[in-house]
Design an enzyme around this catalytic site. Structure first.
Site, mmCIF file in Angstrom:
data_model
loop_
_atom_site.group_PDB
_atom_site.id
_atom_site.type_symbol
_atom_site.label_atom_id
_atom_site.label_comp_id
_atom_site.label_asym_id
_atom_site.label_seq_id
_atom_site.Cartn_x
_atom_site.Cartn_y
_atom_site.Cartn_z
ATOM 1 N N CYS A 144 9.021 -21.493 -10.239
ATOM 2 C CA CYS A 144 8.631 -22.830 -10.544
ATOM 3 C C CYS A 144 7.541 -21.184 -9.904
ATOM 4 O O CYS A 144 6.640 -21.530 -9.280
ATOM 5 C CB CYS A 144 8.907 -23.530 -9.781
ATOM 6 S SG CYS A 144 10.426 -24.314 -9.821
ATOM 7 N N GLY A 186 10.491 9.675 -6.501
ATOM 8 C CA GLY A 186 12.032 8.184 -6.520
ATOM 9 C C GLY A 186 12.147 7.530 -7.923
ATOM 10 O O GLY A 186 12.926 7.723 -8.938
HETATM 11 C C1 LIG Z 1 6.506 5.363 -3.382
HETATM 12 C C2 LIG Z 1 6.993 6.923 -2.330
HETATM 13 C C3 LIG Z 1 7.178 8.183 -3.048
HETATM 14 C C4 LIG Z 1 8.360 8.057 -4.331
HETATM 15 O O1 LIG Z 1 7.103 7.287 -4.965
HETATM 16 P P1 LIG Z 1 7.746 7.231 -6.727
HETATM 17 O O2 LIG Z 1 6.284 7.604 -7.494
HETATM 18 O O3 LIG Z 1 8.782 6.800 -7.137
HETATM 19 O O4 LIG Z 1 8.090 9.123 -6.739
HETATM 20 C C5 LIG Z 1 7.435 9.598 -2.500
HETATM 21 N N1 LIG Z 1 6.499 9.274 -1.237
HETATM 22 C C6 LIG Z 1 6.317 8.676 -0.653
HETATM 23 C C7 LIG Z 1 6.084 8.733 1.160
HETATM 24 C C8 LIG Z 1 6.122 7.009 -1.175
HETATM 25 O O5 LIG Z 1 5.253 6.349 -0.061
#
Ligand SMILES: *Cc1c(COP(=O)(O)O)cnc(C)c1O
Length: 420
Positions: free
Chosen positions: A347, A280
């Protein structure tokens, strides 16, 4: 790939000067670089294509990091799959042109409706995190006359040594099933009529800059795959989750995709397993920044504050995870710096984007909050009735609005007052 650099003393996104974007679209604004997004995905694809164990691999971008349709669409065009955690994200990726056969569905709380939606779409795999979820899916698939492809998300019990809020593969985590229970759960899954066991899955945490925990987790998962094979349960794909970190600050070193993947692919060589990854942050984090303007400088007795027009509702990582973002003047001044707490108008004392930052700034100056492409806009809220920022994507010399700034009317459009 440096999508954001100073040219003639002004910070640019690709070929576009950031003050031009501020003039045209106002601030705060999220600014992404198309070239940086594409380069980040290509880096993964290239490493996988160059390794025999990478054949047929699927990079499923974790949508939750940044769910804008334009981002999803660029990745879909390059052949990526998607890791989703809700029915909403499924609808989003389909709207962005995703191939449903490249979608994996993660998350601990899938509803009946979400399972139906994903079965109808024909996704690649459900990543299952508990026994009741497995049983519910079996039932829902049966009602639709379908077989649900599944992997179990196994907790390899490896400590990723990252922030506790983003550490997910330990015994104590709400995620996944315990390593020691996995064999029995797979046997249970294999016996269910509307479940097709296809893979195995793990995701140990986020923002890992040391790739060694990934290798440790893989060793544990491979041992489990061997046990399963001995019990007659064949695993066809292995999903290693996401979690590869990015460089947020000068003193951090970001491992290359090769340094992360090659040791894993070496371990997988000859096993005939299709590799699935769920990055991600790594694909979007350093492809975006948050552009904001200094409203006021406030020189207090103990501290100097820079009050800006972006706030914790726009970018919550500093408040939520102690997240660090470099904060750069868009047009640096040669003057002496002062240490500013860079704060928003909300705030809450937690409303800061950076503390004690040495800056030479004047009211009206633009600042760029860097590395804001992941978990930035995706986690933005309307707290204090603040419309969410505009999002633009720069492509060379062109700037495209990929999400309009919200209006206040939109924020209360669904609300109503009592008749009497
Ligand atoms: C959040 C998540 C990802 C991505 O994580 P990154 O650290 O952004 O690469 C991938 N797989 C699952 C199951 C996640 O919860």
């Amino acid at each position: 790939m440096t999508p954001f650099a100073l040219k003639n003393g002004v910070l640019h996104a690709e070929a576009v000067a950031l003050p031009t974007i501020a003039e045209q679209f106002d601030t705060p604004a999220y600014v992404y670089s198309r070239a940086a997004l594409e380069a980040a995905l290509r880096e993964f694809h290239d490493v996988l294509a160059a390794h025999p164990a990478g054949a047929g691999a699927l990079v499923c971008y974790a949508v939750k990091a940044n769910a804008n349709l334009a981002v999803l669409n660029l990745f879909a065009r390059l052949g990526a799959g998607f890791d989703i955690v809700s029915g909403g994200e499924l609808q989003r990726v389909l709207a962005a042109g995703a191939d449903p056969r490249k979608v994996v569905f993660s998350g601990v709380g899938k509803s009946v409706a979400e399972m139906q939606q994903a079965l109808e779409a024909g996704i690649f795999c459900f990543n299952i995190e508990s026994v009741p979820e497995l049983e519910r899916l079996n039932e829902v698939a049966g009602q639709l006359g379908k077989q649900a492809p599944i992997s179990l998300r196994v907790n390899p019990n490896v400590d990723p040594k990252t922030h506790p809020y983003i550490s997910t593969g330990l015994k104590e985590a709400k995620f996944g099933v315990a390593y020691d229970d996995a064999l029995a759960l797979y046997q249970r899954a294999a016996a269910l009529p509307h479940i097709a066991v296809t893979g195995i899955d793990c995701h140990i945490g986020s923002q890992l800059l040391d790739p060694s925990p990934f290798a440790e987790a893989l060793d544990r998962i491979l041992a489990l795959i061997d046990q399963l094979a001995a019990e007659g349960i064949a695993i066809h794909h292995i999903d290693l989750g996401g979690g590869l970190g990015i460089k947020y600050r000068e003193d951090q070193v970001q491992p290359t995709a090769a340094a992360y993947l090659n040791p894993l692919l070496d371990k997988l060589t000859g096993r005939g397993l299709r590799v699935v990854l769920e990055p991600g942050r790594r694909l979007v984090g350093n492809a975006g920044l948050l552009l904001t303007r200094v409203e006021y400088l406030k020189h207090g007795e103990a501290k100097d504050f820079a009050i800006i027009d972006a706030a914790m509702n726009d970018l919550i990582r500093p408040a939520l995870y102690d997240g660090w973002h470099d904060i750069l003047p868009v047009t640096p001044r040669p003057d002496a710096t002062r240490d500013y707490d860079v704060v928003g108008p909300i705030c809450e004392s937690g409303d800061f984007l950076g503390l004690a930052r040495p800056l030479a700034i004047e009211p009206g100056d633009l600042l760029a909050v860097m590395s804001a492409g992941a978990y930035g806009m995706a986690m933005a809220s309307n707290y204090n009735t603040r419309p969410r920022a505009v999002e633009v994507m720069v492509d060379g010399a062109a700037v495209h609005v990929i999400r309009q700034r919200e209006t206040v009317e939109q924020l209360y459009a669904g609300e109503s007052v009592l008749p009497r």
